[in-house]
Design an enzyme around this catalytic site. Structure first.
Site, PDB file in Angstrom:
ATOM      1  CG  HIS A 128       1.326  -6.506   3.040  1.00 18.15           C
ATOM      2  ND1 HIS A 128       2.347  -7.247   3.719  1.00 18.15           N
ATOM      3  CD2 HIS A 128       1.068  -5.251   3.314  1.00 18.15           C
ATOM      4  CE1 HIS A 128       2.777  -6.403   4.467  1.00 18.15           C
ATOM      5  NE2 HIS A 128       2.114  -5.215   4.333  1.00 18.15           N
ATOM      6  CE1 TYR A 129       4.399  -0.033  -0.750  1.00 16.16           C
ATOM      7  CE2 TYR A 129       6.280  -1.494  -1.352  1.00 16.16           C
ATOM      8  CZ  TYR A 129       5.715  -0.146  -1.308  1.00 16.16           C
ATOM      9  OH  TYR A 129       5.974   1.056  -1.857  1.00 16.16           O
TER      10      TYR A 129
END
Length: 214
Positions: A128-129
């Protein structure tokens, strides 16, 4: 050059603000999240403003109005969930690009993550980062701003060595945060880095020379 630093109270940001404050070429304004952080910077002689990356684009534009360059080195941090990462590292970053355009800022430096442009090399544990960084980078690259996207490797809390390797694609490595900050300053000083994106790790080149090879 008048430089507006977003994420000024972060570990890279504090190095960067100090370097810009000590520079004869630049002046700096620190954007922070809390009033006590603003007071701390002001006590050390640095102009500061409290602003919210989850707030309105217009408010961010007003804060950076009159500046020549914006540096984005903010992040939600490793202790937050994926939702906050998307709100800060993606949407917050995109808002600052929109705000910079709205405020008439010309130059923008984004601190991203190593290989954020290459999905095949993302760390699955923090995918997600990397999604956030990937799309924030693409937005600034598609903007009208004269951008530089710096994608550092693993960040270290140790004194900078002043020696790095910078290139479009690099094998994984690490780099002191202080050297990332020095590379940001070198990128602001060198027009060759405009409209370029690159990975950054510790290496053998002096920072000023490394950015000329991009």
């Amino acid at each position: 050059m008048k430089v507006f630093v977003i994420g000024a109270n972060g570990q890279i940001g504090r190095h960067l603000v100090r370097m810009l404050q000590e520079s004869n070429e630049h002046t700096v304004k620190a954007m922070v999240r809390k009033q006590e952080q603003k007071q701390s910077f002001e006590q050390s002689g640095v102009e500061a403003v409290v602003a919210d990356l989850e707030g309105a684009v217009g408010d961010l534009a007003q804060a950076m109005k009159g500046f020549d360059a914006v540096v984005f080195t903010a992040g939600s941090g490793g202790q937050t969930g994926a939702d906050k990462t998307l709100l800060i590292d993606l949407d917050g970053a995109v808002k600052t690009v929109e705000a910079a355009e709205k405020a008439g800022v010309d130059r923008y430096v984004m601190v991203s993550a190593h290989q954020a442009h290459n999905r095949d090399n993302w760390n699955e544990k923090i995918r997600h980062y990397y999604v956030a960084k990937h799309y924030a980078d693409r937005i600034v690259e598609d903007s009208r701003l004269k951008y530089t996207v710096i994608r550092p490797g693993g960040l270290l809390n140790e004194p900078g060595k002043g020696k790095v390797t910078a290139a479009e694609n690099l094998q994984r490595g690490s780099i002191p945060r202080e050297d990332v900050a020095k590379t940001i300053v070198a990128s602001l000083n060198d027009e060759h880095t405009q409209n370029r994106s690159f990975d950054l790790i510790s290496g053998e080149d002096d920072i000023e020379e490394a950015v000329k090879k991009i």
